[in-house]
Design a protein around this motif. Sequence first.
Motif, PDB file in Angstrom:
ATOM      1  N   SER A   1       0.600  -1.058  -0.122  1.00 35.93           N
ATOM      2  CA  SER A   1      -0.016  -0.210  -0.086  1.00 35.93           C
ATOM      3  C   SER A   1       0.751   1.274   0.088  1.00 35.93           C
ATOM      4  CB  SER A   1      -0.906  -0.031   1.137  1.00 35.93           C
ATOM      5  OG  SER A   1      -1.855   1.104   1.403  1.00 35.93           O
ATOM      6  N   ILE A   2       2.066   1.287   0.767  1.00 36.81           N
ATOM      7  CA  ILE A   2       2.828   2.466   0.836  1.00 36.81           C
ATOM      8  C   ILE A   2       3.513   2.647  -0.492  1.00 36.81           C
ATOM      9  CG2 ILE A   2       4.774   3.280   2.265  1.00 36.81           C
ATOM     10  CD1 ILE A   2       4.001   1.888   4.496  1.00 36.81           C
ATOM     11  N   LEU A   3       3.979   1.402  -1.035  1.00 33.49           N
ATOM     12  CA  LEU A   3       4.585   1.403  -2.561  1.00 33.49           C
ATOM     13  C   LEU A   3       3.668   2.144  -3.531  1.00 33.49           C
ATOM     14  CD1 LEU A   3       6.852  -1.860  -2.431  1.00 33.49           C
ATOM     15  CD2 LEU A   3       7.564   0.584  -2.259  1.00 33.49           C
ATOM     16  N   GLU A   4       2.424   1.692  -3.377  1.00 31.05           N
ATOM     17  CA  GLU A   4       1.560   2.181  -4.373  1.00 31.05           C
ATOM     18  C   GLU A   4       1.175   3.994  -4.369  1.00 31.05           C
ATOM     19  OE1 GLU A   4      -2.077  -0.075  -3.613  1.00 31.05           O
ATOM     20  OE2 GLU A   4      -1.389  -1.723  -4.792  1.00 31.05           O
TER      21      GLU A   4
ATOM     22  N   LEU B   1      -0.450   7.573   7.798  1.00 29.16           N
ATOM     23  CA  LEU B   1      -1.220   6.686   8.416  1.00 29.16           C
ATOM     24  C   LEU B   1      -0.900   5.187   7.934  1.00 29.16           C
ATOM     25  CD1 LEU B   1      -4.732   8.481   8.079  1.00 29.16           C
ATOM     26  CD2 LEU B   1      -3.005   8.284  10.205  1.00 29.16           C
ATOM     27  N   ALA B   2      -0.542   4.913   6.710  1.00 29.15           N
ATOM     28  CA  ALA B   2      -0.174   3.621   6.371  1.00 29.15           C
ATOM     29  C   ALA B   2       1.245   3.035   6.983  1.00 29.15           C
ATOM     30  CB  ALA B   2      -0.014   3.490   4.774  1.00 29.15           C
ATOM     31  N   GLU B   3       1.925   4.271   7.100  1.00 32.62           N
ATOM     32  CA  GLU B   3       3.627   3.595   7.731  1.00 32.62           C
ATOM     33  C   GLU B   3       3.183   3.537   9.301  1.00 32.62           C
ATOM     34  OE1 GLU B   3       6.512   5.883   4.829  1.00 32.62           O
ATOM     35  OE2 GLU B   3       5.595   7.191   6.642  1.00 32.62           O
ATOM     36  N   GLU B   4       2.473   4.226   9.850  1.00 38.50           N
ATOM     37  CA  GLU B   4       2.421   4.072  11.542  1.00 38.50           C
ATOM     38  C   GLU B   4       1.547   2.747  11.510  1.00 38.50           C
ATOM     39  OE1 GLU B   4       0.120   7.610  12.793  1.00 38.50           O
ATOM     40  OE2 GLU B   4       2.151   8.707  12.521  1.00 38.50           O
ATOM     41  N   SER B   5       0.400   2.510  10.759  1.00 37.81           N
ATOM     42  CA  SER B   5      -0.294   1.258  10.724  1.00 37.81           C
ATOM     43  C   SER B   5       0.553   0.103  10.797  1.00 37.81           C
ATOM     44  CB  SER B   5      -1.516   1.120   9.937  1.00 37.81           C
ATOM     45  OG  SER B   5      -2.186  -0.179  10.114  1.00 37.81           O
ATOM     46  N   LEU B   6       1.456  -0.037   9.868  1.00 41.29           N
ATOM     47  CA  LEU B   6       2.483  -0.933   9.662  1.00 41.29           C
ATOM     48  C   LEU B   6       3.386  -1.225  10.910  1.00 41.29           C
ATOM     49  CD1 LEU B   6       3.798  -3.109   7.667  1.00 41.29           C
ATOM     50  CD2 LEU B   6       5.249  -1.247   6.765  1.00 41.29           C
TER      51      LEU B   6
ATOM     52  N   ARG C   1       5.394  -3.363  17.096  1.00 42.94           N
ATOM     53  CA  ARG C   1       4.536  -2.925  18.243  1.00 42.94           C
ATOM     54  C   ARG C   1       5.459  -2.263  19.316  1.00 42.94           C
ATOM     55  NH1 ARG C   1       0.846  -7.848  20.420  1.00 42.94           N
ATOM     56  NH2 ARG C   1      -0.105  -8.494  18.144  1.00 42.94           N
ATOM     57  N   LYS C   2       6.627  -1.569  18.786  1.00 40.88           N
ATOM     58  CA  LYS C   2       7.658  -0.925  19.530  1.00 40.88           C
ATOM     59  C   LYS C   2       7.693   0.486  19.042  1.00 40.88           C
ATOM     60  CE  LYS C   2      12.484  -1.155  21.329  1.00 40.88           C
ATOM     61  NZ  LYS C   2      13.799  -1.829  21.277  1.00 40.88           N
TER      62      LYS C   2
ATOM     63  N   GLY D   1      -7.618   1.056  17.708  1.00 32.81           N
ATOM     64  CA  GLY D   1      -6.691   0.665  16.674  1.00 32.81           C
ATOM     65  C   GLY D   1      -6.344  -0.952  16.747  1.00 32.81           C
ATOM     66  N   PRO D   2      -5.898  -1.329  17.999  1.00 37.42           N
ATOM     67  CA  PRO D   2      -5.455  -2.841  18.036  1.00 37.42           C
ATOM     68  C   PRO D   2      -6.490  -3.702  17.517  1.00 37.42           C
ATOM     69  CG  PRO D   2      -4.667  -1.561  19.874  1.00 37.42           C
ATOM     70  CD  PRO D   2      -5.420  -0.634  19.184  1.00 37.42           C
ATOM     71  N   LEU D   3      -7.648  -3.303  17.825  1.00 41.31           N
ATOM     72  CA  LEU D   3      -8.998  -4.183  17.607  1.00 41.31           C
ATOM     73  C   LEU D   3      -9.030  -4.368  16.091  1.00 41.31           C
ATOM     74  CD1 LEU D   3     -11.193  -5.916  19.109  1.00 41.31           C
ATOM     75  CD2 LEU D   3     -12.474  -3.932  19.132  1.00 41.31           C
ATOM     76  N   ALA D   4      -9.104  -2.915  15.450  1.00 39.10           N
ATOM     77  CA  ALA D   4      -9.173  -2.882  14.103  1.00 39.10           C
ATOM     78  C   ALA D   4      -8.355  -3.378  13.125  1.00 39.10           C
ATOM     79  CB  ALA D   4      -9.687  -1.322  13.448  1.00 39.10           C
ATOM     80  N   GLU D   5      -6.793  -3.339  13.708  1.00 38.27           N
ATOM     81  CA  GLU D   5      -5.664  -3.872  12.675  1.00 38.27           C
ATOM     82  C   GLU D   5      -5.522  -5.230  12.839  1.00 38.27           C
ATOM     83  OE1 GLU D   5      -4.027   0.791  12.405  1.00 38.27           O
ATOM     84  OE2 GLU D   5      -3.138  -0.469  13.646  1.00 38.27           O
ATOM     85  N   GLN D   6      -5.316  -5.774  14.185  1.00 42.16           N
ATOM     86  CA  GLN D   6      -4.909  -7.153  14.533  1.00 42.16           C
ATOM     87  C   GLN D   6      -5.953  -8.005  15.210  1.00 42.16           C
ATOM     88  OE1 GLN D   6      -1.246  -6.592  16.791  1.00 42.16           O
ATOM     89  NE2 GLN D   6      -1.313  -4.168  16.139  1.00 42.16           N
TER      90      GLN D   6
END
Length: 522
Positions: free
Chosen positions: A34-37, A111-116, A122-123, A413-418
């Motif tokens: 997604s980030i590359l796109e 936002l995509a970079e932060e989500s990744l 997780r650090k 966030g954690p519930l939506a992404e993981q």
Amino acid sequence: MTRSTTQSDTSPLQPEKSDKDDGWLLKEIDEEVSILEIDAEIKVLKEKSGRLSILRLSTFFVGLVGAIGAAESLLYPLFIGLPGIGAFIFVLAADGKLRRRMRYARVRKVLAEESLERQTTRKRFRKAPELLASSLPLDSGKRLFAEEKELFAVDRGLAEDLDLFSGPRPLFGFLDVSSTIFGSRRLAHMLSHVMFSLDEIKERQKAVSTLAAKNGLRQKFLETLVPLRDKQLDPIPEFLRSTPLFEKRLTPVLLGHTLGTIAAILGFLALFQDVLLFLPFLMMEVLINMGVIGHYLKRTNAARDRVLLFGPLLDGLKELDDLFRSANFSDRDLIRVKEALAHLRPVNRQLRQYVRMLEIHAYGTLFEVFNVVTLWELRFVPLAEKLLLGKSKELEQAIGALAELEALLSLAGPLAEQTSFTIPNPLLEDKPRIRGSEIGHPLLEEQKVVRNRFSLGEEANVMIVTGSNMAGKSTYLKTVSVNLLLASAGGPVCARSFEWTPVEIYSDMNVRDSLDDGKSYF
């Protein structure tokens, strides 16, 4: 007498077998692709914008040639000037639209970079804001639109033990997606003031679950707020409670409208009627205007800067209000946020108009000349300040709603992404109880985490955890404690299942020896 016990059938430090191990893997979302796109999209938009810049310059010169040629023949402005100006305006609008698309693409990339980052390492370290011991709710992170009931303040020792706000893996850094200081403070307050009220816990859980389920809308909320990250918003709470700099507004406003209008009329007459006749009067009026500006300069500059500080925030509040108007919510906390934003709606448009009028100050010398003639700032600054401070309560409530939304988005966030997070179940029982299965530390990467079960308050009220050095005793205790804290804050937990009765949480794990105080845990 309480009974101490160890879990003999399964060591608490050994991972349990699970029939859905694959369910704990990260969601199949290739954020790197997604980030590359997005990078490719930004590159294409930059190339198009470059070509439009050349075209914009070309059409401007065509229009200029048509205007200059008007001295020789009317054919120049008709067949060269007007088409050139029309093309310039069209290209200018197209370039503006392209630049907005580029800004939006950059926001999506952030936002995509932060989500990744959250999903992989997780650090993630984000400095936690200081919760000021202030009477201003926006400074202390307190909820504005409704009283919070039965809160337990987490002490400093527990915060340090569980790395809530500091350390190499702070829980706050992992969760926080806020773009404003107000959202960060609200999240910090939620994590450091856990809830006892089952009603409050369940209502916050509903809001968090809704935002996680409506992931598209959640992304829209985040995209709307990202542009506020580089804005200086810290002084706003104090400004909202301050006294007006123009307490007597009528005199400067009348002077601005009267003298500014007279100077503008004299300037018009000097340009289009008789320069020699009207120029002396214009110069005299300009000198008078300069004296008036000098008299009010200190107050005008301070009040103008105060009003302009609210500009980006008012735009963000308006966009959030629009998003809420297009969405339906049945959750109490989100409905309250929606209502607080709606209460500001009638005055937000007028405030934003005043901000637009005062933003032309950014044109520097050109504006200063314009201001000397029209007394522009003296006309509008006192009125803008009056409206701003007159509606300070509605503004404070709306900013508090924004902060609440950002904190809820962080918990969602954690519930939506993981897939390894779930909403826990609060229990209404007289006897304290904590029980969970496949509990993992929320800050450890999926490939490193060891999952265990935990049960306390059913067969025993005390658990003794034993093992050799570096066997994972502290991590096990911190795993339970961090998840208990998250659950009590109304957020998701890293477990297959988790239920508990709201309890006070204390710990004493990290060694805090002090030579000065003569304290030692050796």
